[in-house]
Design an enzyme around this catalytic site. Structure first.
Site, short mmCIF file in Angstrom:
data_model
loop_
_atom_site.label_atom_id
_atom_site.label_comp_id
_atom_site.label_asym_id
_atom_site.label_seq_id
_atom_site.Cartn_x
_atom_site.Cartn_y
_atom_site.Cartn_z
N ARG A 85 -15.11 -3.49 -2.14
CA ARG A 85 -16.26 -3.69 -3.03
C ARG A 85 -16.73 -2.40 -3.68
O ARG A 85 -17.14 -2.38 -4.84
CB ARG A 85 -17.42 -4.33 -2.27
CG ARG A 85 -17.11 -5.77 -1.94
CD ARG A 85 -18.21 -6.36 -1.11
NE ARG A 85 -17.63 -7.24 -0.12
CZ ARG A 85 -18.28 -8.22 0.49
NH1 ARG A 85 -19.55 -8.43 0.23
NH2 ARG A 85 -17.67 -8.98 1.36
N SER A 88 -8.22 -1.45 -1.04
CA SER A 88 -7.94 -2.50 -0.05
C SER A 88 -7.36 -3.73 -0.73
O SER A 88 -7.76 -4.06 -1.84
CB SER A 88 -9.25 -2.87 0.66
OG SER A 88 -8.99 -3.78 1.69
N PRO A 89 -6.43 -4.41 -0.06
CA PRO A 89 -5.97 -5.67 -0.65
C PRO A 89 -7.14 -6.64 -0.80
O PRO A 89 -7.96 -6.77 0.10
CB PRO A 89 -4.96 -6.21 0.36
CG PRO A 89 -4.89 -5.24 1.47
CD PRO A 89 -5.80 -4.11 1.21
N TYR A 142 -5.51 -16.32 8.29
CA TYR A 142 -4.38 -16.85 7.55
C TYR A 142 -3.21 -17.09 8.51
O TYR A 142 -3.33 -16.90 9.72
CB TYR A 142 -4.05 -15.94 6.36
CG TYR A 142 -5.21 -15.92 5.37
CD1 TYR A 142 -5.66 -17.11 4.79
CD2 TYR A 142 -5.91 -14.75 5.08
CE1 TYR A 142 -6.75 -17.12 3.92
CE2 TYR A 142 -7.00 -14.76 4.21
CZ TYR A 142 -7.42 -15.95 3.65
OH TYR A 142 -8.50 -15.98 2.80
N GLN A 158 0.53 -6.50 -0.50
CA GLN A 158 0.21 -7.29 0.70
C GLN A 158 0.92 -8.63 0.58
O GLN A 158 0.70 -9.38 -0.37
CB GLN A 158 -1.30 -7.52 0.82
CG GLN A 158 -1.68 -8.18 2.14
CD GLN A 158 -3.13 -8.61 2.21
OE1 GLN A 158 -3.60 -9.36 1.34
NE2 GLN A 158 -3.85 -8.17 3.22
N CYS A 178 -8.49 -10.32 -3.38
CA CYS A 178 -8.00 -11.52 -4.05
C CYS A 178 -8.67 -11.56 -5.41
O CYS A 178 -9.89 -11.44 -5.49
CB CYS A 178 -8.39 -12.78 -3.28
SG CYS A 178 -7.48 -12.99 -1.74
N ALA A 227 -3.55 -10.17 -1.92
CA ALA A 227 -2.66 -11.02 -1.13
C ALA A 227 -1.69 -11.71 -2.09
O ALA A 227 -2.11 -12.44 -2.98
CB ALA A 227 -3.49 -12.05 -0.38
N ARG A 250 -1.81 -5.84 8.47
CA ARG A 250 -3.28 -6.00 8.55
C ARG A 250 -3.56 -7.04 9.62
O ARG A 250 -3.02 -8.15 9.57
CB ARG A 250 -3.86 -6.43 7.20
CG ARG A 250 -5.33 -6.84 7.27
CD ARG A 250 -5.99 -6.98 5.91
NE ARG A 250 -6.57 -5.71 5.49
CZ ARG A 250 -7.41 -5.55 4.47
NH1 ARG A 250 -7.74 -6.60 3.72
NH2 ARG A 250 -7.90 -4.37 4.17
C1 XEN Z 1 -12.74 -12.29 6.33
C2 XEN Z 1 -12.78 -11.02 5.51
C3 XEN Z 1 -11.93 -11.15 4.29
C4 XEN Z 1 -11.78 -9.87 3.52
N1 XEN Z 1 -10.85 -10.06 2.43
C5 XEN Z 1 -9.57 -9.68 2.59
C6 XEN Z 1 -8.59 -9.93 1.68
C7 XEN Z 1 -8.93 -10.68 0.46
C8 XEN Z 1 -10.37 -10.84 0.18
C9 XEN Z 1 -11.31 -10.76 1.30
C10 XEN Z 1 -7.17 -9.54 1.90
O1 XEN Z 1 -6.82 -8.98 2.92
N2 XEN Z 1 -6.31 -9.80 0.93
#
Ligand code: XEN
Length: 356
Positions: free
Chosen positions: A324, A22-23, A182, A99, A25, A57, A230
């Site tokens: 995670r 999953s993307p 975002y 992403q 940070c 991201a 997304r």
């Molecule tokens: C509000 C949930 C956030 C989940 N995340 C998504 C991310 C980055 C870290 C946390 C993403 O889509 N790049």
């Protein structure tokens, strides 16, 4: 028979299995540049057997970074460091995705382990922009500058340039980040968008920024490569963005040439009450896949191989994205294949064969 390990073809791209990184940070860049951390972090998960590896991201402009340490793709200098990571990912048999993101009013924040509050302009932060001049709240106190029509056009053009650079870097899968509060999501949600022009008010107006951005990116992103989005399927807030709107938005995005929706939720308000639990976002993916007739990815609290396999088997998603769980164990896909008695077993990298 395992469904999680069945290959998945979208346009000209085939994933070796349905497991994606999953993307996330990483907050580990300087000046937006990917470095050894990204090579190690993304490379390890490609070597660990994921079918799809999506970068964190990656900001389409400097002011679109969540934090000063975000990766970015707003300049030519970002391409080669990303290409280095992409070459390794693809060399391990995974598909490399990116992403593309703009944080809007949630930009200019400190890394989570440094508190995560807005960074003052004088301390290395910057003024933020958004759909409307409404601060996110909590520690994110900066009031964004409501974007002018010229700024809207400029950011859309930044997404296009970023997509072109991503292609040059060798990415074969692009995801537009329109979730988690975002910038794109700020236009979608009535809680953050109170504009009175053609980009605010009605559903048609609130989705305009994302639809136009998608249409523009699709003109430069090759037709035979997957373009994905997304979204936060719900704000989990009274008066906020809803799953019904997500289904309708998806139908429009499909018409614009989007190939898959990555189904997440939340991020618009700290007041949201989110029933976080095992696979809690899967029903959104299931509904969007069935009602909009499009491929989906699901994400969120998915930890067990049997759980992931069942999601694909029941047609609730085409791809299962893990964050995670893959941080805890980069080799989760190799372990999952064994747990699910996949035949023939996917082969780990030759260098690691003796361990398996
Ligand atoms: C509000 C949930 C956030 C989940 N995340 C998504 C991310 C980055 C870290 C946390 C993403 O889509 N790049």
């Amino acid at each position: 028979m395992s469904h999680l390990f069945a290959p998945f073809t979208l346009k000209s791209i085939t994933l070796r299995n349905r497991i994606g990184v999953s993307p996330m940070c990483m907050y580990s860049s300087e000046d937006g540049l990917m470095n050894d951390w990204h090579l190690m972090h993304l490379g390890a998960r490609a070597a660990g057997g994921a079918g799809l590896v999506i970068t964190e991201a990656s900001a389409v402009s400097p002011e679109g970074r969540i934090s000063p340490a975000d990766a970015g793709i707003w300049a030519e200098k970002h391409v080669e460091p990303m290409a280095r990571v992409v070459r390794f990912i693809r060399g391990q048999g995974a598909v490399a995705g990116i992403q593309l993101a703009h944080a809007g009013r949630k930009a200019s924040v400190a890394r989570p382990w440094e508190g995560g509050a807005h960074v003052a302009d004088a301390a290395g932060g910057w003024p933020v922009i958004g759909a409307s001049a409404i601060a996110f709240g909590g520690d994110l106190t900066k009031v964004p500058q409501a974007m002018s029509l010229a700024e809207i056009a400029r950011v859309q053009s930044d997404f296009v340039s970023a997509a072109q650079r991503a292609l040059h870097a060798g990415f074969q899968w692009a995801e537009l980040h329109a979730a988690h509060g975002y910038l794109c999501h700020q236009f979608l949600s009535p809680l953050s968008n109170q504009r009175t022009d053609q980009y605010g008010g009605s559903f048609e107006n609130r989705i305009r920024f994302l639809l136009e951005t998608t249409r523009a990116v699709r003109t430069v992103w090759p037709q035979d490569l997957p373009l994905t989005v997304r979204i936060s399927c719900t704000d989990w807030m009274e008066g906020g963005w809803t799953i019904e709107e997500s289904v309708e938005l998806t139908k429009r995005l499909k018409t614009e040439g989007v190939d898959l929706i990555d189904c997440s939720s939340g991020g618009t308000s700290t007041a949201a009450k989110i029933p976080i639990g095992s696979g809690y976002q899967v029903p959104f993916s299931d509904r969007i896949r069935r009602e909009a007739g499009i491929a989906t990815a699901t994400v969120g609290m998915i930890t067990e191989p049997a759980q992931a396999d069942q999601i694909v088997r029941h047609g609730q998603a085409d791809v299962v994205l893990l964050a995670r769980e893959l941080l805890r164990d980069p080799n989760w896909p190799i372990r999952a294949a064994r747990a699910l008695h996949v035949k023939p077993l996917p082969t780990p990298p030759s260098q690691y064969l003796r361990a398996w």
